[in-house]
Write a protein that holds these residues in place. Sequence first.
Motif, PDB file in Angstrom:
ATOM      1  N   PHE A   1      42.860  39.954  37.816  1.00  0.00           N
ATOM      2  CA  PHE A   1      44.232  39.502  38.062  1.00  0.00           C
ATOM      3  C   PHE A   1      44.827  39.006  36.744  1.00  0.00           C
ATOM      4  N   THR A   2      46.074  39.396  36.465  1.00  0.00           N
ATOM      5  CA  THR A   2      46.683  39.001  35.197  1.00  0.00           C
ATOM      6  C   THR A   2      47.923  38.127  35.394  1.00  0.00           C
ATOM      7  N   GLY A   3      47.782  37.030  36.121  1.00  0.00           N
ATOM      8  CA  GLY A   3      48.816  36.012  36.166  1.00  0.00           C
ATOM      9  C   GLY A   3      49.804  36.056  37.308  1.00  0.00           C
ATOM     10  N   ASP A   4      50.569  34.953  37.414  1.00  0.00           N
ATOM     11  CA  ASP A   4      51.496  34.711  38.515  1.00  0.00           C
ATOM     12  C   ASP A   4      50.777  34.904  39.847  1.00  0.00           C
ATOM     13  N   MET A   5      49.718  34.138  40.010  1.00  0.00           N
ATOM     14  CA  MET A   5      48.911  34.212  41.225  1.00  0.00           C
ATOM     15  C   MET A   5      49.697  33.739  42.442  1.00  0.00           C
ATOM     16  N   THR A   6      50.529  32.711  42.245  1.00  0.00           N
ATOM     17  CA  THR A   6      51.371  32.204  43.329  1.00  0.00           C
ATOM     18  C   THR A   6      52.835  32.382  42.942  1.00  0.00           C
ATOM     19  N   HIS A   7      53.708  32.209  43.935  1.00  0.00           N
ATOM     20  CA  HIS A   7      55.128  32.412  43.648  1.00  0.00           C
ATOM     21  C   HIS A   7      55.785  31.161  43.086  1.00  0.00           C
ATOM     22  N   HIS A   8      55.402  29.986  43.615  1.00  0.00           N
ATOM     23  CA  HIS A   8      56.059  28.766  43.163  1.00  0.00           C
ATOM     24  C   HIS A   8      55.098  27.672  42.733  1.00  0.00           C
ATOM     25  N   GLY A   9      53.806  27.981  42.675  1.00  0.00           N
ATOM     26  CA  GLY A   9      52.875  26.986  42.174  1.00  0.00           C
ATOM     27  C   GLY A   9      52.689  25.778  43.059  1.00  0.00           C
ATOM     28  N   ASP A  10      52.967  25.895  44.356  1.00  0.00           N
ATOM     29  CA  ASP A  10      52.779  24.762  45.254  1.00  0.00           C
ATOM     30  C   ASP A  10      51.313  24.639  45.665  1.00  0.00           C
ATOM     31  N   LYS A  11      50.915  23.448  46.043  1.00  0.00           N
ATOM     32  CA  LYS A  11      49.522  23.149  46.332  1.00  0.00           C
ATOM     33  C   LYS A  11      48.965  24.023  47.450  1.00  0.00           C
TER      34      LYS A  11
ATOM     35  N   PHE B   1      43.514  34.784  35.668  1.00  0.00           N
ATOM     36  CA  PHE B   1      44.135  33.680  34.941  1.00  0.00           C
ATOM     37  C   PHE B   1      45.553  33.498  35.465  1.00  0.00           C
ATOM     38  N   THR B   2      46.132  32.372  35.134  1.00  0.00           N
ATOM     39  CA  THR B   2      47.427  31.991  35.691  1.00  0.00           C
ATOM     40  C   THR B   2      48.534  32.145  34.654  1.00  0.00           C
ATOM     41  N   ASP B   3      49.789  31.977  35.122  1.00  0.00           N
ATOM     42  CA  ASP B   3      50.915  31.996  34.199  1.00  0.00           C
ATOM     43  C   ASP B   3      52.093  31.236  34.791  1.00  0.00           C
ATOM     44  N   SER B   4      53.294  31.487  34.306  1.00  0.00           N
ATOM     45  CA  SER B   4      54.453  30.616  34.516  1.00  0.00           C
ATOM     46  C   SER B   4      54.783  30.304  35.973  1.00  0.00           C
ATOM     47  N   HIS B   5      54.659  31.260  36.876  1.00  0.00           N
ATOM     48  CA  HIS B   5      54.989  30.990  38.276  1.00  0.00           C
ATOM     49  C   HIS B   5      53.981  30.045  38.930  1.00  0.00           C
ATOM     50  N   ASP B   6      52.835  29.886  38.318  1.00  0.00           N
ATOM     51  CA  ASP B   6      51.792  29.042  38.906  1.00  0.00           C
ATOM     52  C   ASP B   6      51.976  27.567  38.589  1.00  0.00           C
ATOM     53  N   TYR B   7      52.854  27.250  37.665  1.00  0.00           N
ATOM     54  CA  TYR B   7      53.206  25.858  37.342  1.00  0.00           C
ATOM     55  C   TYR B   7      54.599  25.867  36.731  1.00  0.00           C
ATOM     56  N   PRO B   8      55.615  26.237  37.538  1.00  0.00           N
ATOM     57  CA  PRO B   8      56.959  26.467  37.007  1.00  0.00           C
ATOM     58  C   PRO B   8      57.650  25.172  36.564  1.00  0.00           C
TER      59      PRO B   8
END
Length: 406
Positions: A60-70, A93-100
């Motif tokens: 997986f290459t990032g943006d695992m979630t849409h809004h980074g909610d718990k 790994f994660t990216d911007s949508h995972d902790y916006p």
Amino acid sequence: MKYSFYHITDPHYFSKKNYDGDPWALPQWNDQIAMRESEEILKKALAMILKDSETHTVIFTGDMTHHGDKESHEELTALLDKFESDGGDVYAFTDSHDYPDEMPVFRFDKDGKPYEKEHMEKEEVLPLYRKYNVSKAISVYEDGESFVAEIFPGLRFVALCYEKSKSGLNFSEDYKKWLKNQAADAEESGAVLFGGIHPPIIAPNPVYSVISRENAFKNGEEVGAFLADIGLNLVFSGHCHMHGIQFSVSGENRPFYDVSTSSLVGCPPKMRRVTIDTELKVAQITTILMDLPEMNLGMSLEQYCRKGFLGSLEVIPYNMEHDVEAFAETGGGISLPKEKILRHRKLVSRAGRFLNNFTFGKAEKIARLGNGLKKIECSSVKDKKIVPFLFDVICNIYSGDCYISP
């Protein structure tokens, strides 16, 4: 040896706990992706991988979630844990949508209207995913967002991280030195090294460099040349939701390939299956289009995602001509004040009628009138309307089917 794995990017998982009411009782929400169906799509993809007789490995290459909610992070990691307990192997790994930090994070009330909620901070999110990256790594760069893992004997994967500035994305000089050392170590060990990154290094389509300059590498071909020269010729990317493969050639005549994959829940919903021959150093890449016939969406998942992607855009010309009030309620989709639209309803209606009846034949006449162009032969398309064609072009750019005949 030949080794296979799957590449999934931008699953944008969105927990159904983010709905105060029944999510299935609400209309499809226009946010360019199938948010409500993200859980079902991801489960379907993971089940398909587990049924593959040759490989159960996925990157997986990032943006695992849409809004980074718990709730979304917890549910997603639980799904990945279950996948691994069933025999799968996850690198992520994660990216911007995972902790916006720069976008609103929301949930929906019982009427389907969004209201803001909190997201998780980056420092909280990264530890949740360490079991899919640094815990499997043979080398880690500084803070752990970039790592190298030997996913198969003689085949290594490096997760690339980047720095963001006003001029675009880039690699720091210290990071380049680390990458160069990792590439040299792989070569010395007789291993093939390939990479993954969230934003593409080379834009999959020139359009992307225009509409999202701040999220693109300013000198993508130069960065690709550097990676090629150190022995990293193949990188898988995501972020822009565009499906395509771009390449460049370094000064030492070494090719670099950037394989951008569409979002798993985007338009179109795709993932890739990759087989790398470590002896011949070639990769066979197959695109897989997702579908969910079991959900009875009334159309294919691809069509459903197109509807969500384009959202209210496709109805703008119709509403302008036939339903100005509906056009005004959405601001026309182009940030126009409702009062101004209603005040000029006759002008809006005429503009809508013009767009709805604007054909290639009329466009040719306007072009010849304004620019003195000579008449061209366009009899085969002169009666075809331009607006639907333009929407098709947008979708074709994102799907990778961007060839347009004369």
